[in-house]
Write a protein that holds these residues in place. Structure first.
Motif, mmCIF file in Angstrom:
data_model
loop_
_atom_site.group_PDB
_atom_site.id
_atom_site.type_symbol
_atom_site.label_atom_id
_atom_site.label_comp_id
_atom_site.label_asym_id
_atom_site.label_seq_id
_atom_site.Cartn_x
_atom_site.Cartn_y
_atom_site.Cartn_z
ATOM 1 N N ARG A 119 -125.808 -60.230 0.862
ATOM 2 C CA ARG A 119 -125.828 -60.589 -0.562
ATOM 3 C C ARG A 119 -127.140 -61.279 -0.913
ATOM 4 O O ARG A 119 -127.784 -60.956 -1.914
ATOM 5 C CB ARG A 119 -124.640 -61.500 -0.891
ATOM 6 N N ARG A 120 -127.550 -62.220 -0.070
ATOM 7 C CA ARG A 120 -128.798 -62.936 -0.327
ATOM 8 C C ARG A 120 -130.004 -62.004 -0.241
ATOM 9 O O ARG A 120 -130.937 -62.087 -1.041
ATOM 10 C CB ARG A 120 -128.941 -64.118 0.640
ATOM 11 N N TYR A 122 -129.947 -58.784 -0.806
ATOM 12 C CA TYR A 122 -129.902 -57.865 -1.945
ATOM 13 C C TYR A 122 -130.447 -58.542 -3.201
ATOM 14 O O TYR A 122 -131.271 -57.960 -3.922
ATOM 15 C CB TYR A 122 -128.490 -57.344 -2.205
ATOM 16 N N ILE A 123 -130.000 -59.752 -3.461
ATOM 17 C CA ILE A 123 -130.458 -60.481 -4.654
ATOM 18 C C ILE A 123 -131.967 -60.705 -4.588
ATOM 19 O O ILE A 123 -132.684 -60.534 -5.575
ATOM 20 C CB ILE A 123 -129.700 -61.820 -4.795
ATOM 21 N N GLY A 124 -132.462 -61.055 -3.409
ATOM 22 C CA GLY A 124 -133.884 -61.376 -3.272
ATOM 23 C C GLY A 124 -134.812 -60.182 -3.192
ATOM 24 O O GLY A 124 -135.969 -60.267 -3.628
ATOM 25 N N GLY A 127 -132.095 -56.110 -5.877
ATOM 26 C CA GLY A 127 -131.436 -56.080 -7.178
ATOM 27 C C GLY A 127 -132.370 -55.904 -8.357
ATOM 28 O O GLY A 127 -131.993 -55.296 -9.363
ATOM 29 N N ALA A 132 -128.084 -55.107 -10.626
ATOM 30 C CA ALA A 132 -127.216 -56.163 -10.110
ATOM 31 C C ALA A 132 -126.019 -55.625 -9.349
ATOM 32 O O ALA A 132 -125.518 -56.248 -8.420
ATOM 33 C CB ALA A 132 -126.744 -57.054 -11.263
ATOM 34 N N LYS A 133 -125.537 -54.452 -9.725
ATOM 35 C CA LYS A 133 -124.388 -53.823 -9.067
ATOM 36 C C LYS A 133 -124.786 -52.546 -8.329
ATOM 37 O O LYS A 133 -123.960 -51.673 -8.093
ATOM 38 C CB LYS A 133 -123.297 -53.508 -10.099
ATOM 39 N N TYR A 195 -123.472 -55.092 3.020
ATOM 40 C CA TYR A 195 -123.102 -55.667 1.722
ATOM 41 C C TYR A 195 -122.889 -54.578 0.672
ATOM 42 O O TYR A 195 -121.885 -54.565 -0.041
ATOM 43 C CB TYR A 195 -124.182 -56.652 1.279
#
Length: 201
Positions: A119-120, A122-124, A127, A132-133, A195
């Motif tokens: 998750r981290r 992907y966000i960094g 995304g 976002a999805k 993820y």
């Protein structure tokens, strides 16, 4: 002999109907590897719900040798052979067809710590381009990832990292992915793939 507008329109409609009759055979061939019930076993990505522009581009890259030319990329070579048999009209029709289908992607459970790392990551790292999805973003030439399983994502990240993908100077999005992938460790790639493959919980 000049055709009137009505004659031309009628001819185009008939040609479209004749072509549409061939489309089921083409899609059935694709689904032999790419449908949800067999994609894990075949290692092929799901196509339903992917953006048409991306599907079209990948088939063109398989045709041109930008993908699937390396002898170590067995699956890529299989796709290159399949793509070689397609016309430009085939490619457009298949890309349009699969982009309009509903993705059927069962989420797969994974280790909680691995998912948190993913998750981290992907966000960094992902995304901003892929959404976002993981829905994709045509403005950035970024495909949807949400329908892809973890094994396929991890393998493609490896391909970008090792140069099997993203080497061609004309493939700007591929070169960007190669650059990003080279900054990821094996653990990072496994985590972000897990993820996304788990449905981004």
């Amino acid at each position: 002999m000049k055709m009137t507008f009505i004659q031309l329109a009628a001819a185009l409609i008939l040609a479209g109907k004749a072509y549409a009759a061939n489309l089921p055979a083409l899609t059935d061939t694709c689904l032999g590897c790419h449908q949800s019930t067999v994609s894990v076993a075949t290692g092929a990505p799901l196509l339903a719900g992917q953006q048409a522009f991306y599907l079209q581009k990948q088939l063109q890259q398989f045709q041109s040798g930008q993908r699937g030319a390396n002898a170590t990329d067995v699956r890529g070579q299989q796709m290159a052979a399949m793509a070689a048999m397609l016309s430009a009209a085939d490619i457009q029709a298949l890309a349009r067809y699969f982009s309009q289908q509903q993705a059927d992607t069962p989420a797969v459970a994974a280790d909680a710590a691995l998912l948190d790392q993913g998750r981290r990551m992907y966000i960094g790292s992902c995304g901003a381009c892929h959404g976002a999805k993981a829905q994709g973003n045509m403005a950035f030439n970024a495909p949807a990832l949400s329908m892809l399983n973890a094994d396929y994502i991890a393998l493609q990240l490896q391909h970008f990292k090792t140069g099997l993908r993203g080497k061609d100077k004309t493939d700007k999005p591929g070169r960007q992915m190669a650059l990003i992938s080279r900054s990821l460790s094996e653990q990072d790639m496994q985590a972000v793939a897990a993820y996304i493959g788990a449905g981004m919980p």
